[in-house]
Design an enzyme around this catalytic site. Structure first.
Site, short mmCIF file in Angstrom:
data_model
loop_
_atom_site.label_atom_id
_atom_site.label_comp_id
_atom_site.label_asym_id
_atom_site.label_seq_id
_atom_site.Cartn_x
_atom_site.Cartn_y
_atom_site.Cartn_z
N CYS A 55 0.84 -1.21 0.00
CA CYS A 55 0.00 0.00 0.00
C CYS A 55 0.87 1.26 0.00
O CYS A 55 1.50 1.56 -0.99
CB CYS A 55 -0.98 -0.04 1.18
SG CYS A 55 -2.34 1.12 1.01
N HIS A 84 -3.49 -5.73 1.27
CA HIS A 84 -2.73 -5.86 2.51
C HIS A 84 -2.63 -7.31 2.96
O HIS A 84 -3.47 -7.78 3.74
CB HIS A 84 -3.42 -5.07 3.62
CG HIS A 84 -3.25 -3.60 3.50
ND1 HIS A 84 -2.25 -2.89 4.14
CD2 HIS A 84 -3.95 -2.68 2.78
CE1 HIS A 84 -2.35 -1.62 3.84
NE2 HIS A 84 -3.37 -1.45 3.02
N GLU A 114 -0.81 -8.54 5.18
CA GLU A 114 -0.63 -8.65 6.64
C GLU A 114 -1.95 -8.60 7.40
O GLU A 114 -2.00 -8.93 8.57
CB GLU A 114 0.35 -7.57 7.13
CG GLU A 114 -0.22 -6.17 7.31
CD GLU A 114 -0.44 -5.39 6.02
OE1 GLU A 114 -0.44 -6.00 4.93
OE2 GLU A 114 -0.64 -4.16 6.11
#
Lengths: 228, 82
Positions: free
Chosen positions: A90, A195, A197
């Site tokens: 990002c 994302h 994560e």
């Protein structure tokens, strides 16, 4: 220092806000995460670097435009040029583009709206250090959350550098050629808007992001413990 | 030396901000077309000559103020062109 876990640096800029999740996810996947403040001129010994999401320097001027000149980014540039593994997520992707480590640039979403939802992403390449755990053509469900994720590709961007694409009909931001993630020509630097994560524990909806980060952990470990 | 830098999205680059502004102006009843939104940076440059100031400003634009992949820039020096 050798406990079998590769050391993965997570850069922290003023305005980063996904560094905590990145650290958590990397640790959960068997790495030893090390946070690195943006003001550091040198990196500690690392096997890979992650640039996390957020709004570094308030996104002033253009996303990532100011962060790319932070002292730590000079060290990251050297690390990348020496074939080090660098993943930008990002805002991290935006910074890598502004730094010239990745081609193209990210622009305001075509809708002008901030998007925050799960998207389906197709894995186009499984032979990168970031995707070895994925199956060719697999569709991963990973959240996006950004206002400026509309990827503008240089006209001559080779197809081989496109690692992730939004699945047909699910492009959330107007990115050209549905590009969700690109690598540099040598394949050691990758940026993506979704994302991974935030999608490591299936309890939170999807564990698909774990495949991307676990691939990176594998690759970092292979480098850390490769026979000299 | 006072200077103004204008940064504009290049032609052909999608400018959703410009489109939104144009839509809004039309809703207000204005007959407008082709609105594009850029950025204006006013600054003071310490340089002995206008030529040197301009050279510095060029470098600022190339390195930071504009992303030349998608933006063009224009430099205006208050003391006139060198």
């Amino acid at each position: 220092m050798s406990d079998g876990r590769p050391r993965i640096g997570v850069l922290v800029f003023p305005g980063s806000n996904d560094d905590g999740d990145a650290v958590w996810a990397l640790a959960a996947l068997g790495a030893r995460p090390v946070t690195v403040w943006h003001g550091e001129r040198e990196l500690p010994p690392l096997d890979a670097v992650v640039l996390p999401g957020g709004f570094s320097y308030g996104d002033y001027l253009r996303c990532g435009a100011i962060a790319r000149f932070s002292p730590a980014m000079e060290a990251v540039t050297e690390f990348a040029q020496a074939d080090g593994l660098v993943l930008g997520i990002c805002n991290g992707f935006q910074i890598l583009c502004e730094a010239g480590l990745l081609p193209g640039v990210l622009r305001p979403n075509a809708s002008l709206s901030f998007v925050c939802r799960d998207v389906d992403v197709v894995v186009e390449r499984t032979d990168t250090p970031f995707t070895t755990r994925c199956e060719e053509g697999a569709t991963l469900t990973i959240p996006v959350k950004h206002g400026e994720g509309c990827y503008h590709a240089p006209q001559d961007l080779p197809e081989e550098q496109i690692v992730f694409r939004y699945a047909p009909g699910s492009n959330p931001n107007g990115s050209e050629r549905d590009i969700a993630g690109v690598a540099n020509a040598s394949g050691n630097v990758l940026g993506l808007m979704p994302h991974p994560e935030h999608a490591v524990d299936p309890l939170l909806g999807s564990g698909d992001g774990g495949l991307v980060l676990a691939s990176l952990v594998d690759a970092a470990r292979a480098r850390a413990y490769a026979p000299a | 030396m006072r200077a103004t830098v204008l940064v504009r999205p290049k032609g052909g680059i999608l400018d959703p901000q410009g489109e939104a502004v144009e839509r809004s102006l039309r809703q207000l009843g204005f007959a407008v077309d082709g609105a594009r939104v850029g950025r204006l940076i006013d600054l003071e440059v310490a340089a002995p000559t206008p030529a040197e100031a301009r050279a510095q400003l060029e470098s600022m634009c190339e390195r930071l103020l504009a992303n030349t992949l998608i933006e063009s820039y224009e430099i205006e020096l208050e003391s006139g062109d060198p």
